[in-house]
Design an enzyme around this catalytic site. Structure first.
Site, PDB file in Angstrom:
ATOM      1  N   HIS A  84     -10.962   6.116  -8.255  1.00 53.21           N
ATOM      2  CA  HIS A  84     -12.422   6.256  -8.191  1.00 53.21           C
ATOM      3  C   HIS A  84     -12.918   6.408  -6.761  1.00 53.21           C
ATOM      4  O   HIS A  84     -12.197   6.127  -5.808  1.00 53.21           O
ATOM      5  CB  HIS A  84     -13.092   5.023  -8.810  1.00 53.21           C
ATOM      6  CG  HIS A  84     -12.542   4.667 -10.154  1.00 53.21           C
ATOM      7  ND1 HIS A  84     -11.908   3.471 -10.411  1.00 53.21           N
ATOM      8  CD2 HIS A  84     -12.507   5.387 -11.316  1.00 53.21           C
ATOM      9  CE1 HIS A  84     -11.526   3.447 -11.679  1.00 53.21           C
ATOM     10  NE2 HIS A  84     -11.857   4.592 -12.246  1.00 53.21           N
ATOM     11  N   ASP A 110       0.877  -1.167   0.000  1.00 52.16           N
ATOM     12  CA  ASP A 110       0.000   0.000   0.000  1.00 52.16           C
ATOM     13  C   ASP A 110       0.921   1.226   0.000  1.00 52.16           C
ATOM     14  O   ASP A 110       2.096   1.109   0.350  1.00 52.16           O
ATOM     15  CB  ASP A 110      -0.876  -0.048   1.257  1.00 52.16           C
ATOM     16  CG  ASP A 110      -1.628   1.236   1.472  1.00 52.16           C
ATOM     17  OD1 ASP A 110      -2.195   1.754   0.503  1.00 52.16           O
ATOM     18  OD2 ASP A 110      -1.625   1.727   2.629  1.00 52.16           O
ATOM     19  N   ARG A 111       0.433   2.388  -0.406  1.00 53.65           N
ATOM     20  CA  ARG A 111       1.333   3.542  -0.471  1.00 53.65           C
ATOM     21  C   ARG A 111       1.264   4.411   0.790  1.00 53.65           C
ATOM     22  O   ARG A 111       2.219   4.459   1.560  1.00 53.65           O
ATOM     23  CB  ARG A 111       1.014   4.382  -1.729  1.00 53.65           C
ATOM     24  CG  ARG A 111       2.181   5.238  -2.177  1.00 53.65           C
ATOM     25  CD  ARG A 111       1.764   6.325  -3.165  1.00 53.65           C
ATOM     26  NE  ARG A 111       1.116   7.419  -2.455  1.00 53.65           N
ATOM     27  CZ  ARG A 111       0.667   8.528  -3.052  1.00 53.65           C
ATOM     28  NH1 ARG A 111       0.742   8.670  -4.353  1.00 53.65           N
ATOM     29  NH2 ARG A 111       0.108   9.497  -2.338  1.00 53.65           N
ATOM     30  N   ASP A 112       0.123   5.078   1.002  1.00 54.04           N
ATOM     31  CA  ASP A 112       0.038   6.044   2.111  1.00 54.04           C
ATOM     32  C   ASP A 112       0.014   5.331   3.462  1.00 54.04           C
ATOM     33  O   ASP A 112      -0.819   4.469   3.710  1.00 54.04           O
ATOM     34  CB  ASP A 112      -1.209   6.922   1.945  1.00 54.04           C
ATOM     35  CG  ASP A 112      -1.214   7.620   0.583  1.00 54.04           C
ATOM     36  OD1 ASP A 112      -0.159   8.154   0.198  1.00 54.04           O
ATOM     37  OD2 ASP A 112      -2.257   7.606  -0.089  1.00 54.04           O
ATOM     38  N   ASN A 115      -9.682  13.952   9.101  1.00 55.89           N
ATOM     39  CA  ASN A 115      -9.789  13.042   7.959  1.00 55.89           C
ATOM     40  C   ASN A 115      -8.415  12.775   7.363  1.00 55.89           C
ATOM     41  O   ASN A 115      -7.554  13.644   7.339  1.00 55.89           O
ATOM     42  CB  ASN A 115     -10.688  13.650   6.868  1.00 55.89           C
ATOM     43  CG  ASN A 115     -12.147  13.338   7.110  1.00 55.89           C
ATOM     44  OD1 ASN A 115     -12.479  12.383   7.818  1.00 55.89           O
ATOM     45  ND2 ASN A 115     -13.008  14.158   6.535  1.00 55.89           N
ATOM     46  N   ASP A 165      -1.192  -0.707   5.881  1.00 53.14           N
ATOM     47  CA  ASP A 165      -1.410  -0.204   7.241  1.00 53.14           C
ATOM     48  C   ASP A 165      -2.880  -0.319   7.657  1.00 53.14           C
ATOM     49  O   ASP A 165      -3.214  -0.098   8.818  1.00 53.14           O
ATOM     50  CB  ASP A 165      -0.916   1.243   7.393  1.00 53.14           C
ATOM     51  CG  ASP A 165      -1.649   2.215   6.495  1.00 53.14           C
ATOM     52  OD1 ASP A 165      -2.073   1.818   5.380  1.00 53.14           O
ATOM     53  OD2 ASP A 165      -1.807   3.376   6.908  1.00 53.14           O
ATOM     54  N   SER A 191      -2.585   1.375  -4.520  1.00 55.14           N
ATOM     55  CA  SER A 191      -3.266   2.253  -3.571  1.00 55.14           C
ATOM     56  C   SER A 191      -4.571   2.821  -4.101  1.00 55.14           C
ATOM     57  O   SER A 191      -4.756   2.989  -5.300  1.00 55.14           O
ATOM     58  CB  SER A 191      -2.345   3.394  -3.126  1.00 55.14           C
ATOM     59  OG  SER A 191      -2.066   4.258  -4.198  1.00 55.14           O
TER      60      SER A 191
HETATM   61 MG   LIG Z   1      -2.593   3.148   3.782  1.00 56.87          MG
END
Ligand SMILES: [Mg+2]
Length: 187
Positions: free
Chosen positions: A93, A8-10, A23, A130, A57
């Protein structure tokens, strides 16, 4: 066929940003991008073991309109070059604007796309994220093992029970995950 580590990226490669209201947001510019500790070293270990490193992601900021597609591409090109990531896939999306798509995690669409493009053996590949939805993505795609990056706190264990989603391992950073994968591969 190739084996892959899906990231995953973030929150895994780069820091998550928070809006004033709490948020979660993805970086929308290169200036907002901060690579997390031990990411560079961890990715190097994956590559030394012969894995393709592929980021997948959800980037609904594009659908919401705060993330421009050109900026997303700029950020991803930078991360690929800087960290030696082989490929990056994203779902841009959001159901609110686009209806149902096949790529938004926890659907396995991004992993299946990478499988087609890069000849990936999913059953010999790993998923790292994460969020529990990343773990569910890996399970839905049929990866070998799933890793949640972070610490195993009581509230997260409760959430795992509530959602019935259990990562195989929870570890604090990519270096420790790379060492665990090495251990699994050497068994
Ligand atoms: Mg993440």
């Amino acid at each position: 066929m190739n084996r892959a580590v899906f990231l995953d990226r973030d929150g895994v490669i780069n820091e998550i940003l928070y809006e004033v209201d709490g948020n979660i947001m993805a970086p929308a510019t290169l200036e907002q991008l901060k690579i997390l500790p031990n990411v560079r070293e961890g990715i190097k270990k994956f590559k030394d073991m012969g894995f393709k490193v592929i980021s997948i992601s959800n980037q609904p900021g594009v659908a919401f309109g705060y993330l421009r597609i050109e900026k997303l591409k700029e950020i991803n090109d930078y991360l690929k070059k800087e960290l030696g990531i082989d490929a990056m896939y994203e779902c841009i999306h959001h159901p609110k604007y686009d209806g149902e798509c096949n790529c938004r995690k926890p659907k396995p669409g991004l992993i299946l796309q990478a499988q087609r493009d890069l000849d990936i053996d999913i059953e010999e590949s790993y998923m790292i994220g994460d969020n529990l939805s990343d773990i569910q993505t890996g399970i839905n795609a049929g990866v070998k093992k799933t890793f949640r990056i972070g610490i195993l706190r009581e509230d997260i264990m409760e959430l795992q029970h509530k959602k019935q989603i259990y990562p195989d391992y929870t570890l604090p950073d990519l270096v420790q995950i790379a060492d665990k994968i090495k251990e699994i591969e050497n068994k």
